[in-house]
Design a protein around this motif. Structure first.
Motif, PDB file in Angstrom:
ATOM      1  N   LEU A 192       0.832  -1.205   0.000  1.00  0.00           N
ATOM      2  CA  LEU A 192       0.000   0.000   0.000  1.00  0.00           C
ATOM      3  C   LEU A 192       0.865   1.254   0.000  1.00  0.00           C
ATOM      4  N   ASN A 193       0.708   2.042  -1.062  1.00  0.00           N
ATOM      5  CA  ASN A 193       1.320   3.375  -1.122  1.00  0.00           C
ATOM      6  C   ASN A 193       2.827   3.344  -0.855  1.00  0.00           C
ATOM      7  N   SER A 194       3.496   2.360  -1.391  1.00  0.00           N
ATOM      8  CA  SER A 194       4.940   2.260  -1.239  1.00  0.00           C
ATOM      9  C   SER A 194       5.550   1.734  -2.529  1.00  0.00           C
ATOM     10  N   THR A 195       6.741   2.229  -2.853  1.00  0.00           N
ATOM     11  CA  THR A 195       7.477   1.718  -4.006  1.00  0.00           C
ATOM     12  C   THR A 195       8.807   1.123  -3.569  1.00  0.00           C
ATOM     13  N   ASN A 196       8.948   0.846  -2.277  1.00  0.00           N
ATOM     14  CA  ASN A 196      10.187   0.285  -1.752  1.00  0.00           C
ATOM     15  C   ASN A 196      10.092  -1.233  -1.712  1.00  0.00           C
ATOM     16  N   ILE A 197      10.582  -1.889  -2.754  1.00  0.00           N
ATOM     17  CA  ILE A 197      10.457  -3.346  -2.822  1.00  0.00           C
ATOM     18  C   ILE A 197      11.413  -4.061  -1.873  1.00  0.00           C
ATOM     19  N   PHE A 198      12.346  -3.328  -1.289  1.00  0.00           N
ATOM     20  CA  PHE A 198      13.282  -3.939  -0.346  1.00  0.00           C
ATOM     21  C   PHE A 198      12.873  -3.722   1.113  1.00  0.00           C
ATOM     22  N   ASP A 199      11.682  -3.198   1.321  1.00  0.00           N
ATOM     23  CA  ASP A 199      11.181  -2.961   2.667  1.00  0.00           C
ATOM     24  C   ASP A 199      10.685  -4.281   3.252  1.00  0.00           C
ATOM     25  N   GLU A 200      11.429  -4.836   4.213  1.00  0.00           N
ATOM     26  CA  GLU A 200      11.061  -6.118   4.802  1.00  0.00           C
ATOM     27  C   GLU A 200       9.797  -6.011   5.648  1.00  0.00           C
ATOM     28  N   SER A 201       9.460  -4.823   6.091  1.00  0.00           N
ATOM     29  CA  SER A 201       8.238  -4.638   6.877  1.00  0.00           C
ATOM     30  C   SER A 201       7.162  -3.943   6.047  1.00  0.00           C
ATOM     31  N   LEU A 202       7.159  -4.234   4.753  1.00  0.00           N
ATOM     32  CA  LEU A 202       6.205  -3.604   3.840  1.00  0.00           C
ATOM     33  C   LEU A 202       4.776  -3.797   4.319  1.00  0.00           C
ATOM     34  N   ASN A 203       4.018  -2.723   4.341  1.00  0.00           N
ATOM     35  CA  ASN A 203       2.603  -2.784   4.704  1.00  0.00           C
ATOM     36  C   ASN A 203       1.825  -3.324   3.509  1.00  0.00           C
ATOM     37  N   SER A 204       1.620  -4.626   3.499  1.00  0.00           N
ATOM     38  CA  SER A 204       0.937  -5.248   2.364  1.00  0.00           C
ATOM     39  C   SER A 204      -0.359  -5.900   2.821  1.00  0.00           C
ATOM     40  N   ILE A 205      -1.293  -6.034   1.892  1.00  0.00           N
ATOM     41  CA  ILE A 205      -2.584  -6.643   2.189  1.00  0.00           C
ATOM     42  C   ILE A 205      -2.922  -7.668   1.107  1.00  0.00           C
ATOM     43  N   PRO A 206      -3.744  -8.672   1.427  1.00  0.00           N
ATOM     44  CA  PRO A 206      -4.150  -9.654   0.416  1.00  0.00           C
ATOM     45  C   PRO A 206      -4.884  -8.978  -0.739  1.00  0.00           C
ATOM     46  N   ALA A 207      -4.551  -9.395  -1.957  1.00  0.00           N
ATOM     47  CA  ALA A 207      -5.192  -8.811  -3.144  1.00  0.00           C
ATOM     48  C   ALA A 207      -6.311  -9.694  -3.679  1.00  0.00           C
ATOM     49  N   ILE A 208      -6.295 -10.976  -3.301  1.00  0.00           N
ATOM     50  CA  ILE A 208      -7.375 -11.892  -3.681  1.00  0.00           C
ATOM     51  C   ILE A 208      -7.698 -12.771  -2.483  1.00  0.00           C
ATOM     52  N   ASP A 209      -8.795 -13.478  -2.562  1.00  0.00           N
ATOM     53  CA  ASP A 209      -9.196 -14.396  -1.494  1.00  0.00           C
ATOM     54  C   ASP A 209      -8.091 -15.425  -1.257  1.00  0.00           C
ATOM     55  N   ASP A 210      -7.825 -15.738   0.002  1.00  0.00           N
ATOM     56  CA  ASP A 210      -6.748 -16.662   0.346  1.00  0.00           C
ATOM     57  C   ASP A 210      -6.972 -18.051  -0.222  1.00  0.00           C
ATOM     58  N   ASN A 211      -8.205 -18.373  -0.570  1.00  0.00           N
ATOM     59  CA  ASN A 211      -8.517 -19.694  -1.124  1.00  0.00           C
ATOM     60  C   ASN A 211      -8.173 -19.791  -2.604  1.00  0.00           C
TER      61      ASN A 211
END
Length: 237
Positions: free
Chosen positions: A170-189
């Motif tokens: 979310l709102n980040s372009t730092n691909i090397f951020d180990e604590s990147l604030n990420s969220i699921p984009a599709i259902d986990d199933n």
């Protein structure tokens, strides 16, 4: 169509966990895992996708344009040992990929807005990117993050991948951020099954994949992940 490129077929399917377990069990006895996998049989992929000021790559995909391309920086297992800037090209029902290695310093310069590091005349893809960034305002748009379980078969040069746990930063372009604030984009199933091949898929692999019973989909990870940006890119649709 650029005849100098290596074009391949690509099929995409959205499958559920049950289908995944059934198909994987059948595959394991007839194909090999990719040699790059770790102890878990997977590796991690993180990509930073770019688009221009008009969101051309996004709108061409949403509009069903068959011949199109998109740009991304890709890393593996959160490491900067291997960084590539890639251009994925789709022509009719075929795909091709161009890529150039980047150093960490080059990557950091690009992200900070110093595009002169791409102005290298004898590296055509980097020169093309330099032009796109200078003239069409090509910029980082979204991080796409997932685990890949890959299998390969030399007959037909078939590559089968299960892409799991698709997430977006979310709102980040730092691909090397180990604590990147990420969220699921599709259902986990759900899992994205991709099948790439040159001329044909051997029949025994086709049967194991149950291709006749799957519905082919245009599952663009880039488009799926873009919908989570704060900017409402969907307002025209």
């Amino acid at each position: 169509m650029n005849t100098k490129l290596k074009y391949r077929h690509e099929l995409k399917f959205m499958i559920n966990r049950h289908q995944y377990f059934v198909i994987r069990q059948k595959l394991k006895s007839i194909v090999e895992q990719d040699s790059h996998v770790g102890p878990t049989g997977e590796y991690h992929i993180r990509s930073l996708y770019f688009d221009d000021i008009n969101n051309t790559a996004l709108h061409e995909k949403l509009g069903g344009i068959r011949d199109r391309s998109k740009y991304r920086i890709r890393i593996y297992n959160n490491s900067d040992k291997l960084i590539h800037f890639e251009k994925k090209i789709k022509f009719n029902d075929f795909i091709a990929k161009l890529k150039e290695p980047l150093t960490r310093d080059m990557h950091d310069s690009i992200i900070s807005g110093n595009y002169e590091v791409l102005n290298i005349p004898d590296r055509p893809l980097l020169q093309e990117l330099y032009y796109e960034m200078r003239n069409n305002l090509l910029r980082p748009k979204v991080i796409v993050d997932y685990a890949r379980e890959p299998y390969v078969c030399p007959r037909g040069n078939v590559r089968i991948t299960f892409d799991k746990e698709l997430r977006t930063g979310l709102n980040s372009t730092n691909i090397f951020d180990e604590s990147l604030n990420s969220i699921p984009a599709i259902d986990d199933n759900l899992i994205i099954l991709e099948v790439k091949f040159d001329e044909y898929i051997p029949e025994y692999i086709r049967v194991a994949l149950q291709l006749e019973g799957l519905n082919q989909q245009s599952a663009s990870k880039y488009v799926i992940c873009r919908k989570y940006l704060k900017t409402n890119i969907w307002e025209d649709y």
